[in-house]
Design a protein around this motif. Structure first.
Motif, short mmCIF file in Angstrom:
data_model
loop_
_atom_site.label_atom_id
_atom_site.label_comp_id
_atom_site.label_asym_id
_atom_site.label_seq_id
_atom_site.Cartn_x
_atom_site.Cartn_y
_atom_site.Cartn_z
N ILE A 1 0.79 -1.16 0.42
CA ILE A 1 0.33 -0.17 0.09
C ILE A 1 0.96 1.33 0.14
N LYS A 2 0.17 1.62 -0.83
CA LYS A 2 2.01 3.13 -1.14
C LYS A 2 0.43 4.93 -0.86
N SER A 3 1.24 5.56 -0.89
CA SER A 3 1.11 6.66 0.27
C SER A 3 -0.53 7.13 -1.17
N PRO A 4 -1.55 7.47 -0.29
CA PRO A 4 -1.67 7.63 1.10
C PRO A 4 -2.29 7.36 1.78
N TYR A 5 -1.84 5.63 2.01
CA TYR A 5 -2.27 4.47 2.08
C TYR A 5 -4.00 4.43 2.41
N THR A 6 -4.38 4.30 1.05
CA THR A 6 -6.42 4.26 1.61
C THR A 6 -5.89 2.54 1.28
N ILE A 7 -7.26 2.50 2.61
CA ILE A 7 -7.46 0.64 2.43
C ILE A 7 -8.95 0.54 2.90
N SER A 8 -9.97 -0.49 2.23
CA SER A 8 -11.52 -0.62 1.72
C SER A 8 -12.28 -1.08 2.58
N VAL A 9 -13.27 -1.51 3.37
CA VAL A 9 -13.75 -2.47 3.81
C VAL A 9 -13.48 -3.27 3.33
N GLY A 10 -13.53 -4.58 3.90
CA GLY A 10 -13.76 -6.21 3.09
C GLY A 10 -11.94 -6.89 3.51
N GLN A 11 -11.26 -5.42 2.82
CA GLN A 11 -9.85 -5.74 2.19
C GLN A 11 -8.93 -6.11 3.62
N VAL A 12 -8.02 -7.29 2.94
CA VAL A 12 -7.49 -8.58 4.22
C VAL A 12 -6.18 -8.39 4.19
N LEU A 13 -5.19 -7.46 5.26
CA LEU A 13 -4.47 -6.71 5.04
C LEU A 13 -3.77 -7.89 5.78
N ALA A 14 -2.43 -8.53 5.47
CA ALA A 14 -1.19 -9.53 5.78
C ALA A 14 -0.15 -8.13 6.90
N THR A 15 -0.27 -9.17 8.32
CA THR A 15 0.21 -8.30 9.79
C THR A 15 1.60 -9.07 9.70
N SER A 16 1.63 -10.46 9.26
CA SER A 16 3.10 -10.97 9.36
C SER A 16 4.70 -10.37 8.26
N GLU A 17 5.69 -10.45 9.11
CA GLU A 17 6.75 -9.61 8.17
C GLU A 17 6.90 -10.75 7.49
N PRO A 18 7.13 -10.29 6.39
CA PRO A 18 7.38 -10.77 4.99
C PRO A 18 9.17 -12.04 5.38
N VAL A 19 8.87 -13.69 4.95
CA VAL A 19 10.24 -14.37 5.26
C VAL A 19 11.39 -14.05 4.26
N VAL A 20 12.07 -13.62 4.77
CA VAL A 20 13.49 -13.75 4.06
C VAL A 20 14.21 -14.87 4.08
N VAL A 21 14.35 -15.32 2.62
CA VAL A 21 15.53 -16.45 2.15
C VAL A 21 16.62 -16.22 2.83
N ALA A 22 17.20 -17.67 3.36
CA ALA A 22 18.76 -17.23 4.18
C ALA A 22 20.01 -17.17 2.98
N SER A 23 20.99 -15.97 3.22
CA SER A 23 21.95 -15.65 2.20
C SER A 23 22.74 -17.13 2.00
N GLY A 24 22.69 -17.73 2.86
CA GLY A 24 23.39 -19.23 2.09
C GLY A 24 22.66 -19.67 1.09
N GLN A 25 21.51 -19.87 1.60
CA GLN A 25 20.59 -20.76 0.37
C GLN A 25 20.89 -19.69 -1.06
N SER A 26 20.37 -18.87 -1.18
CA SER A 26 20.32 -17.88 -1.91
C SER A 26 22.26 -18.06 -3.05
N ARG A 27 23.18 -17.32 -1.95
CA ARG A 27 24.25 -18.06 -2.32
C ARG A 27 24.76 -19.03 -3.81
N ALA A 28 23.99 -20.20 -2.66
CA ALA A 28 24.32 -21.76 -3.12
C ALA A 28 23.65 -22.01 -4.74
#
Length: 306
Positions: free
Chosen positions: A91-118
């Protein structure tokens, strides 16, 4: 004689009981509410006298937007910065949301650097293996022809690339001038009310301070900013106002009786934004919070001493 004395005693007792309190029909609405609240408090115990402010939403579970919600209010209940919540949902500024919209509250999953290097090294090895299987003579000739083809029109193409670069730089300057309003630091905080502090900050138990006062006393903005929430949709705060001062600080004003500003209003430091009341609680007071990047901080460490 004795019979008359008994009658007079009964009449006297009746008059004393009648004068001991005010008839319920003569009570004002808020007095009746306070009496009922005090009786409930005495029966339920001491916990009801010290309510927990703003039940936190659990980070990690999706949240469905309800009528009256704003991104700032949801982030306020999650205890995170509003920009983090916006980034997690694209969501970008001005941060508009709508009724019924489902928001993710968890932090994004970060891929381990070792796996990406491999993965990167594996793909590099596979690419190098395919390239090495090709004969060297063909690759050298292809490189030579490619350089010859590019070298011929190079002198003619140079002025065109310069003109394109100049024209492309103009809209970049315009977009920079239309960027979001700058984040101005707060040079001085002001007390939102003249009353006495009756409850102090206590980390996650009590996220701000309570200031005593009379019904209708003015509630003023602690600093200049923009109203990003004005309503009664946050449980435990009653009629609530949230003011965004900059990209770092938000202030919150709870339990108001009347809200004098609406969402989107720009307010000055010391400007009256509400009147004190007892909405969402059992006594007249102002609940005041300061949040730094979404996290509650003790207002007494920032407000001037008095």
């Amino acid at each position: 004689m004795r019979y008359s004395q008994h009658i007079s005693m009964l009449l006297l007792l009746t008059l004393l009981v009648g004068c001991a309190g005010t008839a319920p029909r003569d009570l004002k609405p808020w007095e009746a509410n306070q009496d009922a609240a005090s009786s409930r408090a005495s029966s339920s115990g001491a916990k009801s006298l010290k309510p927990e402010y703003g039940p936190k939403l659990s980070v990690g579970e999706p949240y469905t937007v309800k009528r009256g919600d704003t991104l700032y209010a949801i982030a306020f209940r999650l205890g995170i910065d509003f920009r983090q919540l916006a980034a997690r949902n694209g969501i970008k500024s001005p941060y508009t949301i709508s009724v019924g919209q489902v928001l993710a509250t968890s932090e994004p999953v970060v891929v381990a650097s070792g796996q990406s290097r491999a993965r990167g090294s594996a793909s590099a090895q596979s690419n190098s293996g395919t390239q090495s299987s090709k004969p060297k003579s063909k690759s050298s000739t292809s490189k030579g022809t490619a350089t010859k083809a590019v070298s011929k029109p190079a002198s003619a193409a140079t002025p065109k690339t310069k003109s394109v670069a100049r024209t492309a730089s103009k809209p970049q300057k315009k977009s920079a001038s239309k960027s979001v309003e700058p984040s101005r630091p707060v040079s001085r905080w002001r007390w939102p009310s003249r009353g006495k502090v009756i409850r102090t900050f206590a980390a996650n138990v009590h996220k701000g301070i309570d200031i005593a006062g009379k019904r209708g006393d003015p509630v003023t903005s602690a600093a200049a900013g923009k109203v990003v929430y004005a309503g009664a949709g946050v449980t435990g705060y009653g009629s609530l106002i949230i003011v965004k001062h900059n990209d770092t600080y938000l202030s919150a004003y709870g339990h108001n009786e009347r809200l004098l500003v609406s969402e989107g209003s720009v307010v000055n430091a010391g400007q009256q934004i509400a009147t004190m009341g007892s909405s969402g609680t059992n006594s007249v007071k102002l609940h005041f919070e300061l949040r730094r990047q979404g996290k509650p901080v003790d207002p007494l460490t920032l407000l001037p001493k008095r």
